[in-house]
Design an enzyme around this catalytic site. Structure first.
Site, mmCIF file in Angstrom:
data_model
loop_
_atom_site.group_PDB
_atom_site.id
_atom_site.type_symbol
_atom_site.label_atom_id
_atom_site.label_comp_id
_atom_site.label_asym_id
_atom_site.label_seq_id
_atom_site.Cartn_x
_atom_site.Cartn_y
_atom_site.Cartn_z
ATOM 1 N N SER A 114 -22.510 15.030 -24.623
ATOM 2 C CA SER A 114 -21.554 13.820 -23.930
ATOM 3 C C SER A 114 -21.407 14.213 -22.732
ATOM 4 O O SER A 114 -20.115 14.116 -22.154
ATOM 5 C CB SER A 114 -19.972 13.833 -25.143
ATOM 6 O OG SER A 114 -19.580 12.726 -24.541
ATOM 7 N N SER A 118 -15.463 8.580 -24.929
ATOM 8 C CA SER A 118 -17.109 8.595 -24.569
ATOM 9 C C SER A 118 -17.785 7.539 -25.683
ATOM 10 O O SER A 118 -19.070 7.423 -25.428
ATOM 11 C CB SER A 118 -17.505 10.085 -24.956
ATOM 12 O OG SER A 118 -17.563 10.751 -23.678
ATOM 13 N N LYS A 158 -20.314 5.332 -23.843
ATOM 14 C CA LYS A 158 -21.550 5.831 -23.481
ATOM 15 C C LYS A 158 -22.592 5.102 -24.371
ATOM 16 O O LYS A 158 -23.896 4.943 -23.912
ATOM 17 C CB LYS A 158 -21.905 7.126 -23.804
ATOM 18 C CG LYS A 158 -21.117 8.188 -22.863
ATOM 19 C CD LYS A 158 -21.088 9.764 -22.965
ATOM 20 C CE LYS A 158 -20.861 10.650 -21.945
ATOM 21 N NZ LYS A 158 -19.584 10.588 -21.888
#
Length: 499
Positions: free
Chosen positions: A177, A119, A122
């Protein structure tokens, strides 16, 4: 099939202990050289040795982004006299500590080693998409926008057929997330494939050459990799956006829930940032953590102390929980070592080539009508026809200018019409039925700040005067029709001869 574990977002609430900020110290032998490649502080474990040996494989060793030393597999540090020692037992397969303002890399290990980013990708998603939508904009989520989520994805809890503000969606991305929030924003941005392409383009502009984007949220996909160096570039670029900085620094927020069918009221629930150092490590700003079975734990953080901001990235330590301990230890070392070590590399700046801004302008049409006229007329007239028609229109415009000079002289002379040009330098006149839409340059201003009488901008009356304009327009149309009729007859005759 590999079972992909959810990101830390669902597990951080289970009460796991927060990361400690203590720094373990490695004692170096006295009289160490001023610059060296240290291998003992974090020698690769048997499981990570093969990957470490391949450090820098994503780039040519002769042209490593940020400096040649960052392409080496061993720990890179260049201490001066009195510099503190690096933390001991750093198990991350790749890590980097750098000054956010100067871009100087203070120390690193396998900085360009391509690894699954989880993640932390991101950050690139946010840096790419966040500037495109006003935070107060509301979007109603369609079922299709939540249909392609991978198994085990971390979710913030978005419900279909309900409206969400953009700022709530971004809190879902940064705090929880949430892959569902990423997918909704991606669909708003033109779809998953388009967003992935934009993210890759953004990575290229940032010179993040180790990064290959396959999914926008960082979910495990074959071929999707990044590096400690690239993730640090993403964090540095993102933190320059105040909204990005605000979202990643938010610890808790209220998130919209489902709609009560009885009362008609919308519920809400609390979400918490899954970054375990936020609020615990002094001066921590953000930025993003991540975890999947394939990627292991990844973390990029930024902290400020005494006017200095440091960036740290740690990827895939031996144990998931150690990613925070090792990041905190590196930050402690970085603040103590600032000014006492020579940089071993540098975070590069975004590429802004001169052609980047020129390309869209070259593709922009001169008006909203001319491209259609050109497309239609091009099928009927050949190069000879265009030349004759261009000459006729130019002659009419010249006569108009002469007449205006005699009747109503003005200090400022209006610019010639902005007309497109075909290959070979032949100007393209408008078709007679589009004559009112000829685009003219804006006239010069007088000393009083007003335009000369009779002159307007694109789409209005020309600078020749109302009655004169009508007479000249009729003349131009008549001339154009006569020229086109003659050319059509000649073209038909040639076609007859060819057949």
């Amino acid at each position: 099939m590999q079972q992909r574990s959810p990101h830390v977002s669902r597990r951080a609430r289970a009460g796991r202990p927060a990361a400690a900020g203590a720094v373990a110290v490695l004692v170096l032998a006295a009289g160490a050289p001023a610059a060296f490649s240290a291998t003992s502080p974090s020698s690769p474990s048997p499981s990570s040795a093969p990957a470490a040996a391949g450090a820098g494989s994503a780039q040519d060793a002769a042209a490593v982004v940020g400096g040649e030393r960052l392409g080496r597999p061993a720990v890179q540090v260049a201490p001066r006299t009195g510099a503190p020692e690096l933390p001991a037992a750093l198990t991350g397969r790749s890590w980097l500590i750098a000054d956010a303002a100067t871009g100087e890399v203070l120390a690193a290990r396998n900085a360009h080693l391509p690894l699954p980013p989880a993640s932390t990708l991101k950050m690139l998603f946010a840096d790419t998409v966040l500037p495109k939508f006003d935070r107060s904009l509301e979007h109603r989520v369609a079922p299709a926008e939540l249909a392609a989520l991978g198994a085990g994805s971390s979710l913030v809890g978005i419900k279909e057929n309900l409206p969400y503000r953009v700022e709530d969606l971004w809190r879902g991305v940064f705090l929880a997330s949430g892959n569902d929030a990423v997918h909704v924003l991606s669909h708003m941005n033109g779809g998953l494939a388009s967003t992935v392409a934009q993210m890759q383009e953004r990575a290229t502009a940032l010179q993040a050459r180790d990064t290959r984007v396959v999914s926008p949220e960082g979910y495990d996909q074959d071929g999707q990799v990044s590096s400690a160096y690239d993730l640090t570039l993403f964090a540095r670029a993102g933190l320059r956006n105040p909204d990005f900085r605000s979202y990643c620094a938010t610890r808790t927020a209220r998130f919209p829930g489902a709609l009560d069918k009885v009362t008609g009221q919308r519920s809400a629930f609390d979400i918490a940032n899954t970054d375990r150092l936020l609020g615990k490590y002094p001066g921590l700003i953000g930025v993003k953590n991540g975890y999947t079975t394939n990627a292991g734990a990844t973390f990029t953080g930024a902290a400020e102390r005494d006017g200095r901001t440091l960036l740290v990235t740690v990827m895939h330590p031996e144990q998931q929980s150690k990613v925070y301990d090792e990041a905190a230890a590196l930050l402690d070392w970085g603040f103590a070592a600032a000014g006492k070590v020579d940089p071993v590399g540098r975070l590069v700046e975004e590429e802004t080539g001169p052609d980047a801004s020129a390309a869209p302008a070259a593709e922009a049409p001169a008006s909203g009508v001319l491209p259609h006229a050109i497309q239609q007329a091009d099928h009927a007239l050949g190069p000879t026809g265009w030349t004759a028609l261009a000459f006729g229109t130019a002659l009419a415009l010249w006569a108009a200018g002469r007449l205006r000079t005699r009747r109503r002289p003005h200090p400022a002379t209006p610019a010639l019409p902005v007309l497109p040009v075909l290959p070979g330098g032949v100007p393209v006149p408008p078709r007679p039925d589009y004559a009112p839409h000829i685009a003219y340059s804006a006239p010069a201003r007088t000393a009083a700040g007003t335009a000369p009488r009779g002159a307007t901008a694109v789409g209005g009356a020309t600078a020749v005067g109302s009655s004169t304009r009508r007479r000249l327009t009729r003349h131009a149309r008549s001339l154009a029709r006569t020229t086109r009729a003659r050319l059509t007859t000649a073209t038909a005759a040639r076609r007859g001869r060819r057949h």
